[in-house]
Design a protein around this motif. Structure first.
Motif, short mmCIF file in Angstrom:
data_model
loop_
_atom_site.label_atom_id
_atom_site.label_comp_id
_atom_site.label_asym_id
_atom_site.label_seq_id
_atom_site.Cartn_x
_atom_site.Cartn_y
_atom_site.Cartn_z
N THR A 22 0.73 -1.35 -5.86
CA THR A 22 2.08 -1.05 -6.21
C THR A 22 2.45 -0.33 -5.03
O THR A 22 1.57 0.48 -4.22
CB THR A 22 2.21 0.05 -7.34
N SER A 23 3.70 -0.08 -4.65
CA SER A 23 4.31 0.77 -3.39
C SER A 23 4.53 2.08 -3.69
O SER A 23 5.56 2.14 -4.52
CB SER A 23 5.25 -0.04 -2.60
N SER A 24 4.05 3.03 -3.29
CA SER A 24 4.14 4.37 -3.64
C SER A 24 5.06 5.21 -2.33
O SER A 24 5.20 6.42 -2.21
CB SER A 24 3.03 5.49 -3.91
N ASP A 25 5.25 4.31 -1.31
CA ASP A 25 5.72 4.81 -0.01
C ASP A 25 7.36 4.61 -0.11
O ASP A 25 8.10 3.46 -0.47
CB ASP A 25 5.41 4.02 0.98
N ALA A 26 8.21 5.88 -0.10
CA ALA A 26 9.43 5.69 -0.62
C ALA A 26 10.19 5.32 0.43
O ALA A 26 11.28 4.66 0.42
CB ALA A 26 9.77 7.26 -0.67
N ALA A 27 9.61 5.11 1.58
CA ALA A 27 10.45 4.41 2.78
C ALA A 27 10.09 3.00 2.93
O ALA A 27 10.74 2.34 3.80
CB ALA A 27 9.91 4.98 4.30
#
Length: 205
Positions: free
Chosen positions: A44-49
């Motif tokens: 999953t992508s936890s990078d807000a950017a």
């Protein structure tokens, strides 16, 4: 290299010299480097950017293109407008238009263990992505709808496809001569579980 991620294997970098050592014994120091099984975890992508799934990507920014049958192509978006980040991408019109097809794989200079610059396909649905010197192998069995990542503790020397299976050549801790022992890992379920196999030769990295 991070220290924390016949056979049709992807070719190892030309600058890496391979030392073929038969029967090199496993050492206690490498017991943790070659676990019997390695289980993948959902990505999953936890990078807000990070760019969201479905974002359009220029065809010029797509490398490592592979066919999934018909007009469907998969690739890695990793150039130009992506500013040093790598995403899995997909095209359903033979490569004319591309969109992001999964979470952020790698951000340059900030995420070395996740380095990803190689992609290969198994059949029409399974993909395997990895990067030389990284620790993680990412796989999908549904054309990118879901991605899983396996962490190989010392590093990955190569990865690819063997008949109907996925294979990884994993590295162990180096000896005093800076040689890394390697072992084969095989997955028969599209990368969810990796099983330790034969000991291979040592490599200089």
């Amino acid at each position: 290299m991070a220290t924390h991620p016949q056979i049709r294997l992807l070719v190892a970098p030309a600058a890496v010299a391979v030392t073929l050592l038969s029967g090199t014994p496993a050492t206690a120091a490498n017991a943790g480097a070659f676990p019997v099984t390695i289980h993948s975890a959902p990505m999953t992508s936890s990078d807000a950017a990070a760019l969201p799934r479905g974002t359009a990507v220029k065809a010029a920014d797509v490398t490592q293109r592979v066919s999934l049958g018909g007009a469907v192509r998969a690739g890695l978006g990793d150039r130009g407008s992506l500013d040093g980040s790598v995403y899995p991408v997909i095209s359903t019109d033979g490569g004319k238009r591309w969109r992001i097809d999964g979470p952020l794989f790698y951000r340059a200079a900030a995420d070395a263990p996740n380095v990803t610059n190689r992609l290969e396909a198994l059949g029409t649905d399974t993909l395997i992505a990895w990067g030389s010197g990284g620790n993680f192998v990412k796989t999908s069995t549904d054309r990118g709808a879901h991605w899983y990542a396996a962490n190989f503790p010392v590093g990955v020397y190569s990865a690819g496809v063997q008949a109907t299976h996925l294979v990884v050549r994993a590295m162990g801790n180096p000896d005093r001569a800076s040689r890394f022992p390697t072992r084969r890992y095989t997955s028969t379920d599209g990368g969810r579980v990796w099983h330790r196999g034969a000991q291979l030769g040592s490599v200089r990295y």
